[in-house]
Design a protein around this motif. Structure first.
Motif, PDB file in Angstrom:
ATOM      1  N   ARG A  29       3.194  -4.079   1.407  1.00 38.89           N
ATOM      2  CA  ARG A  29       3.070  -2.698   1.890  1.00 38.89           C
ATOM      3  C   ARG A  29       4.451  -2.090   1.981  1.00 38.89           C
ATOM      4  O   ARG A  29       5.373  -2.706   2.499  1.00 38.89           O
ATOM      5  CB  ARG A  29       2.417  -2.669   3.272  1.00 38.89           C
ATOM      6  N   CYS A  30       4.609  -0.886   1.471  1.00 40.37           N
ATOM      7  CA  CYS A  30       5.925  -0.240   1.533  1.00 40.37           C
ATOM      8  C   CYS A  30       6.166   0.362   2.919  1.00 40.37           C
ATOM      9  O   CYS A  30       5.227   0.617   3.683  1.00 40.37           O
ATOM     10  CB  CYS A  30       6.060   0.823   0.453  1.00 40.37           C
ATOM     11  N   LEU A  31       7.426   0.556   3.194  1.00 37.58           N
ATOM     12  CA  LEU A  31       7.809   1.177   4.458  1.00 37.58           C
ATOM     13  C   LEU A  31       7.426   2.656   4.426  1.00 37.58           C
ATOM     14  O   LEU A  31       7.625   3.333   3.414  1.00 37.58           O
ATOM     15  CB  LEU A  31       9.313   1.039   4.679  1.00 37.58           C
ATOM     16  N   GLU A  32       6.879   3.155   5.512  1.00 33.17           N
ATOM     17  CA  GLU A  32       6.467   4.555   5.586  1.00 33.17           C
ATOM     18  C   GLU A  32       7.643   5.492   5.296  1.00 33.17           C
ATOM     19  O   GLU A  32       7.488   6.492   4.595  1.00 33.17           O
ATOM     20  CB  GLU A  32       5.864   4.856   6.959  1.00 33.17           C
ATOM     21  N   SER A  33       8.818   5.158   5.802  1.00 38.13           N
ATOM     22  CA  SER A  33       9.986   6.014   5.563  1.00 38.13           C
ATOM     23  C   SER A  33      10.350   6.050   4.079  1.00 38.13           C
ATOM     24  O   SER A  33      10.763   7.099   3.559  1.00 38.13           O
ATOM     25  CB  SER A  33      11.186   5.540   6.390  1.00 38.13           C
ATOM     26  N   ASP A  34      10.173   4.928   3.373  1.00 37.87           N
ATOM     27  CA  ASP A  34      10.442   4.907   1.935  1.00 37.87           C
ATOM     28  C   ASP A  34       9.403   5.718   1.181  1.00 37.87           C
ATOM     29  O   ASP A  34       9.721   6.454   0.247  1.00 37.87           O
ATOM     30  CB  ASP A  34      10.451   3.469   1.413  1.00 37.87           C
ATOM     31  N   ARG A  35       8.131   5.598   1.577  1.00 32.29           N
ATOM     32  CA  ARG A  35       7.074   6.381   0.932  1.00 32.29           C
ATOM     33  C   ARG A  35       7.336   7.866   1.091  1.00 32.29           C
ATOM     34  O   ARG A  35       7.250   8.642   0.140  1.00 32.29           O
ATOM     35  CB  ARG A  35       5.695   6.027   1.501  1.00 32.29           C
ATOM     36  N   GLU A  36       7.718   8.272   2.299  1.00 30.11           N
ATOM     37  CA  GLU A  36       8.009   9.684   2.547  1.00 30.11           C
ATOM     38  C   GLU A  36       9.191  10.159   1.704  1.00 30.11           C
ATOM     39  O   GLU A  36       9.166  11.268   1.157  1.00 30.11           O
ATOM     40  CB  GLU A  36       8.280   9.907   4.032  1.00 30.11           C
ATOM     41  N   SER A  39      -1.096   5.297   0.039  1.00 28.74           N
ATOM     42  CA  SER A  39      -0.142   4.985   1.104  1.00 28.74           C
ATOM     43  C   SER A  39       0.811   3.854   0.758  1.00 28.74           C
ATOM     44  O   SER A  39       1.837   3.698   1.411  1.00 28.74           O
ATOM     45  CB  SER A  39      -0.891   4.648   2.396  1.00 28.74           C
ATOM     46  N   ASN A  40       0.495   3.053  -0.261  1.00 26.27           N
ATOM     47  CA  ASN A  40       1.353   1.914  -0.580  1.00 26.27           C
ATOM     48  C   ASN A  40       2.198   2.192  -1.819  1.00 26.27           C
ATOM     49  O   ASN A  40       1.782   1.931  -2.947  1.00 26.27           O
ATOM     50  CB  ASN A  40       0.525   0.649  -0.778  1.00 26.27           C
ATOM     51  N   CYS A  41       3.404   2.679  -1.603  1.00 24.15           N
ATOM     52  CA  CYS A  41       4.261   3.032  -2.725  1.00 24.15           C
ATOM     53  C   CYS A  41       4.710   1.813  -3.521  1.00 24.15           C
ATOM     54  O   CYS A  41       5.161   1.951  -4.662  1.00 24.15           O
ATOM     55  CB  CYS A  41       5.455   3.863  -2.274  1.00 24.15           C
ATOM     56  N   CYS A  99       9.558  -3.186  -4.863  1.00 22.94           N
ATOM     57  CA  CYS A  99       9.793  -3.413  -3.438  1.00 22.94           C
ATOM     58  C   CYS A  99      10.258  -4.840  -3.181  1.00 22.94           C
ATOM     59  O   CYS A  99       9.939  -5.753  -3.935  1.00 22.94           O
ATOM     60  CB  CYS A  99       8.500  -3.164  -2.654  1.00 22.94           C
TER      61      CYS A  99
END
Length: 95
Positions: free
Chosen positions: A19-26, A48-50, A58
């Motif tokens: 799962r990617c970090l939310e901050s990285d996805r944003e 949601s999973n970049c 990743c």
């Protein structure tokens, strides 16, 4: 977020999905929104999973984005049909 732009794609295998970090996805969504993408090549950047997005690599343990590969899959204007076109849409129009 620090990114290393890579010329090769090294996405995670299907066996282990990080799962990617939310901050990285944003940050990637902001990057996508700031790019001129008339061919909609980044339209696959959904969900949601970049770490599962094409061209995104990743870290296997942290989920942090470590590389973004934005190379042109059609560098000579050749599309999957093998025809030379200005865009994939114009190739579709010629069909």
């Amino acid at each position: 977020m620090k990114l290393r732009v890579s010329s090769s794609s090294r996405n995670l295998s299907d066996a282990q999905v990080m799962r990617c970090l939310e901050s990285d996805r944003e940050a990637l969504v902001e990057l996508k929104n700031g790019l001129n993408d008339p061919e909609k090549r980044l339209s696959s950047w959904k969900g949601s999973n970049c770490c599962e997005w094409p061209g995104i690599s990743c870290d296997n343990s942290s989920g942090a984005v470590i590389a973004v590969d934005l190379h042109n899959p059609y560098p000579n204007g050749l599309y999957s049909s093998g025809r030379s076109c200005l865009s994939e849409a114009s190739c579709d129009e010629q069909s």
